[in-house]
Scaffold this motif. Structure first.
Motif, PDB file in Angstrom:
ATOM      1  N   ARG A  16       8.342  11.360 -17.235  1.00 33.19           N
ATOM      2  CA  ARG A  16       8.210  10.276 -18.190  1.00 33.19           C
ATOM      3  C   ARG A  16       8.071  10.703 -19.552  1.00 33.19           C
ATOM      4  N   PHE A  17       8.379  10.026 -20.656  1.00 34.18           N
ATOM      5  CA  PHE A  17       8.107  10.467 -21.834  1.00 34.18           C
ATOM      6  C   PHE A  17       6.520  10.719 -22.336  1.00 34.18           C
ATOM      7  N   LYS A  67       5.881  13.857 -48.961  1.00 33.94           N
ATOM      8  CA  LYS A  67       7.192  13.692 -48.271  1.00 33.94           C
ATOM      9  C   LYS A  67       7.240  12.314 -47.588  1.00 33.94           C
ATOM     10  N   LYS A  68       8.645  11.802 -47.404  1.00 31.15           N
ATOM     11  CA  LYS A  68       8.526  10.360 -46.623  1.00 31.15           C
ATOM     12  C   LYS A  68       8.064  10.492 -45.035  1.00 31.15           C
ATOM     13  N   VAL A  69       7.262   9.482 -44.669  1.00 26.22           N
ATOM     14  CA  VAL A  69       6.751   9.623 -43.622  1.00 26.22           C
ATOM     15  C   VAL A  69       7.286   8.268 -42.641  1.00 26.22           C
ATOM     16  N   TYR A  70       7.703   8.878 -41.358  1.00 24.98           N
ATOM     17  CA  TYR A  70       8.312   7.608 -40.466  1.00 24.98           C
ATOM     18  C   TYR A  70       7.283   7.549 -39.555  1.00 24.98           C
ATOM     19  N   SER A  71       6.813   6.505 -38.803  1.00 23.08           N
ATOM     20  CA  SER A  71       6.140   6.369 -37.543  1.00 23.08           C
ATOM     21  C   SER A  71       6.906   5.845 -36.523  1.00 23.08           C
ATOM     22  N   ILE A  72       6.816   6.310 -35.377  1.00 18.78           N
ATOM     23  CA  ILE A  72       7.639   5.943 -33.959  1.00 18.78           C
ATOM     24  C   ILE A  72       6.539   5.671 -33.140  1.00 18.78           C
ATOM     25  N   SER A  73       6.541   4.434 -32.721  1.00 19.05           N
ATOM     26  CA  SER A  73       5.619   4.164 -31.488  1.00 19.05           C
ATOM     27  C   SER A  73       6.075   3.582 -30.367  1.00 19.05           C
ATOM     28  N   VAL A  74       5.943   4.429 -29.317  1.00 22.81           N
ATOM     29  CA  VAL A  74       6.719   4.004 -27.842  1.00 22.81           C
ATOM     30  C   VAL A  74       5.462   3.139 -27.169  1.00 22.81           C
ATOM     31  N   LEU A  75       5.867   2.163 -26.949  1.00 22.94           N
ATOM     32  CA  LEU A  75       4.664   1.318 -26.467  1.00 22.94           C
ATOM     33  C   LEU A  75       4.693   1.082 -24.975  1.00 22.94           C
ATOM     34  N   TYR A  76       4.131   1.627 -23.844  1.00 24.56           N
ATOM     35  CA  TYR A  76       4.155   1.313 -22.715  1.00 24.56           C
ATOM     36  C   TYR A  76       3.159   0.114 -22.399  1.00 24.56           C
ATOM     37  N   PHE A  77       2.953  -0.798 -23.249  1.00 25.08           N
ATOM     38  CA  PHE A  77       2.185  -1.710 -23.007  1.00 25.08           C
ATOM     39  C   PHE A  77       2.431  -2.939 -24.086  1.00 25.08           C
ATOM     40  N   ASP A  78       2.110  -4.268 -23.689  1.00 22.98           N
ATOM     41  CA  ASP A  78       2.633  -5.188 -24.471  1.00 22.98           C
ATOM     42  C   ASP A  78       2.113  -5.552 -25.735  1.00 22.98           C
ATOM     43  N   GLU A 117      19.983   1.937 -26.506  1.00 20.69           N
ATOM     44  CA  GLU A 117      19.728   1.463 -25.056  1.00 20.69           C
ATOM     45  C   GLU A 117      19.493   2.590 -24.416  1.00 20.69           C
ATOM     46  N   ASP A 118      20.449   3.554 -24.502  1.00 21.28           N
ATOM     47  CA  ASP A 118      20.213   4.523 -23.478  1.00 21.28           C
ATOM     48  C   ASP A 118      18.941   5.137 -23.520  1.00 21.28           C
ATOM     49  N   TRP A 119      18.284   5.480 -24.763  1.00 23.13           N
ATOM     50  CA  TRP A 119      16.779   5.840 -24.890  1.00 23.13           C
ATOM     51  C   TRP A 119      15.953   4.994 -24.226  1.00 23.13           C
ATOM     52  N   MET A 120      15.890   3.652 -24.509  1.00 25.31           N
ATOM     53  CA  MET A 120      15.157   2.755 -23.801  1.00 25.31           C
ATOM     54  C   MET A 120      15.322   2.723 -22.472  1.00 25.31           C
ATOM     55  N   ALA A 121      16.397   2.918 -21.736  1.00 25.21           N
ATOM     56  CA  ALA A 121      16.580   2.895 -20.016  1.00 25.21           C
ATOM     57  C   ALA A 121      15.930   4.121 -19.733  1.00 25.21           C
ATOM     58  N   TYR A 122      15.809   5.265 -20.479  1.00 26.85           N
ATOM     59  CA  TYR A 122      14.942   6.386 -20.127  1.00 26.85           C
ATOM     60  C   TYR A 122      13.602   6.102 -20.194  1.00 26.85           C
ATOM     61  N   LEU A 123      13.095   5.765 -21.309  1.00 38.23           N
ATOM     62  CA  LEU A 123      11.796   5.373 -21.761  1.00 38.23           C
ATOM     63  C   LEU A 123      11.078   4.681 -20.527  1.00 38.23           C
ATOM     64  N   LYS A 124      11.787   3.558 -19.935  1.00 38.39           N
ATOM     65  CA  LYS A 124      11.358   2.564 -19.203  1.00 38.39           C
ATOM     66  C   LYS A 124      11.349   3.017 -17.730  1.00 38.39           C
ATOM     67  N   ASP A 125      12.399   3.538 -17.431  1.00 40.07           N
ATOM     68  CA  ASP A 125      12.786   3.649 -15.981  1.00 40.07           C
ATOM     69  C   ASP A 125      13.030   5.107 -15.755  1.00 40.07           C
ATOM     70  N   GLY A 126      13.090   5.814 -16.791  1.00 45.15           N
ATOM     71  CA  GLY A 126      13.406   7.327 -16.538  1.00 45.15           C
ATOM     72  C   GLY A 126      15.072   7.622 -16.010  1.00 45.15           C
ATOM     73  N   VAL A 127      15.736   6.690 -16.524  1.00 45.23           N
ATOM     74  CA  VAL A 127      17.157   6.830 -16.004  1.00 45.23           C
ATOM     75  C   VAL A 127      17.847   7.580 -17.242  1.00 45.23           C
ATOM     76  N   ILE A 128      18.757   8.315 -16.738  1.00 42.38           N
ATOM     77  CA  ILE A 128      19.605   9.190 -17.838  1.00 42.38           C
ATOM     78  C   ILE A 128      20.950   9.201 -17.136  1.00 42.38           C
ATOM     79  N   ARG A 129      21.899   8.954 -17.798  1.00 37.43           N
ATOM     80  CA  ARG A 129      23.429   8.667 -17.240  1.00 37.43           C
ATOM     81  C   ARG A 129      23.981  10.012 -17.283  1.00 37.43           C
ATOM     82  N   GLU A 133      19.652  16.920 -23.667  1.00 39.51           N
ATOM     83  CA  GLU A 133      18.567  18.230 -23.411  1.00 39.51           C
ATOM     84  C   GLU A 133      17.546  17.450 -22.540  1.00 39.51           C
ATOM     85  N   ALA A 134      17.227  16.335 -22.602  1.00 38.37           N
ATOM     86  CA  ALA A 134      16.336  15.689 -21.567  1.00 38.37           C
ATOM     87  C   ALA A 134      16.775  16.024 -20.014  1.00 38.37           C
ATOM     88  N   ARG A 135      18.009  15.901 -19.844  1.00 40.55           N
ATOM     89  CA  ARG A 135      18.585  16.067 -18.457  1.00 40.55           C
ATOM     90  C   ARG A 135      18.179  17.415 -18.100  1.00 40.55           C
TER      91      ARG A 135
END
Length: 320
Positions: A9-10, A111-122, A191-203, A213-215
């Protein structure tokens, strides 16, 4: 039983694996897909957010990266459940901005700042599973008018960095990845990334940046026995904490609604019912969080995870 197609899991990977230079490709891929341009990590920033806590590494990582155009950016990735989450990511980006400057340096060095939040909750409501937020200035009397810098102003501002032509090029941008909301069949890179983040699926035939690289890097079967044991213990604590949290919140809401309806009926007024329900739900949620924290504490779950899943602060948990 794990098989050769099981991937870590990520949230675990970002704690233990993805901070190593040899594994930067995974994070670079996620950022490349979201920002729509090739991103290369320069270094992991040793800010306060990346230091080890007493219990475990933070669920946040700040990186300095370079875009395909050669622009240097700061990217903050955060995963944890916390109370007042939107305020938390605001604080994180603000801190990332401030930590870039030393005393006496000009603001042009920011410098420019980007915030990425991977939410495993609602979080919040909405039909999409990925949201992107930017800052723009729109006219109050002419809403279609968006503030831009004029040519005269551009010529007036002397700077060694590229001239800013819109506020979006300066202010932080936010990406919210709502993992639980994703239910689509993966056909696009995001969508490929979301599938991995949710279910650990990588085609197997994936060409999505970062997932090749994740594979290689995040395969469960490639871990040592000790690493597998640590990972399995972590996942058990995650699922246990989530079950306890969800149960207590559900019970708290049910009790709150029941109390609210009872109080409302007794008063016989619509206002009384509304206030009763609101107060009952609030009390139920508060009691529910305390019960969750107490149960987690008795189960030996770390203080950091208890704080993360319940939203209570460390002192409240210690007093239970």
């Amino acid at each position: 039983m794990a098989n050769n197609n099981d991937y870590i899991r990520f949230d675990w990977a970002i704690k233990r694996i993805l901070r190593d230079k040899a594994n930067f490709g995974v994070l670079e891929g996620l950022m490349t897909v979201l920002l729509g341009q090739q991103i290369t990590i320069v270094e992991i920033l040793e800010s306060e957010s990346n230091r080890d806590s007493r219990e475990d590494k933070s669920n946040r990582v700040d990186v300095k990266a370079r875009t395909g155009d050669g622009e240097i950016i700061i990217v903050e990735v955060q995963l944890a459940r916390e109370a007042h989450f939107m305020q938390r990511i605001l604080y994180g980006t603000s801190k990332a901005v401030i930590e870039q400057l030393e005393i006496g340096q000009d603001y042009e060095n920011i410098k420019k700042v980007y915030s990425i939040s991977v939410l495993y909750f609602d979080l919040g409501s909405g039909e999409d599973y990925v949201y992107h937020g930017v800052t723009s200035f729109k006219g109050m009397t002419k809403p279609d008018s968006v503030l831009q810098f004029t040519t005269k102003e551009e010529n007036f501002v002397k700077s060694s960095t590229p001239l800013v032509v819109s506020p979006e090029e300066v202010f932080p941008e936010y990406f919210l990845l709502r993992v639980n909301q994703f239910n689509a069949v993966a056909k696009t890179p995001i969508e490929d990334w979301m599938a991995y983040l949710k279910d650990g699926v990588i085609r197997e035939d994936t060409e999505t940046p970062g997932l090749q690289e994740a594979r290689k890097k995040l395969n469960y079967m490639s871990m040592t026995r000790e690493e597998r044991r640590d990972y399995e213990d972590y996942m058990v604590s995650v699922h246990a904490a989530k079950d306890v949290y969800d149960t207590a919140v559900a019970e708290g809401r049910a009790e709150g609604r029941a109390e609210g309806r009872a109080e409302g009926r007794a008063e016989g007024r619509a206002e009384g019912r509304a206030e009763g329900r609101a107060e009952g739900r609030a009390e139920g949620r508060a009691e529910g969080r305390a019960e969750v924290a107490k149960a987690m504490k008795e189960s030996g779950i770390s203080l950091a995870d208890i704080v993360k899943f319940t939203g209570l602060d460390e002192e409240e948990v210690r007093q239970l």
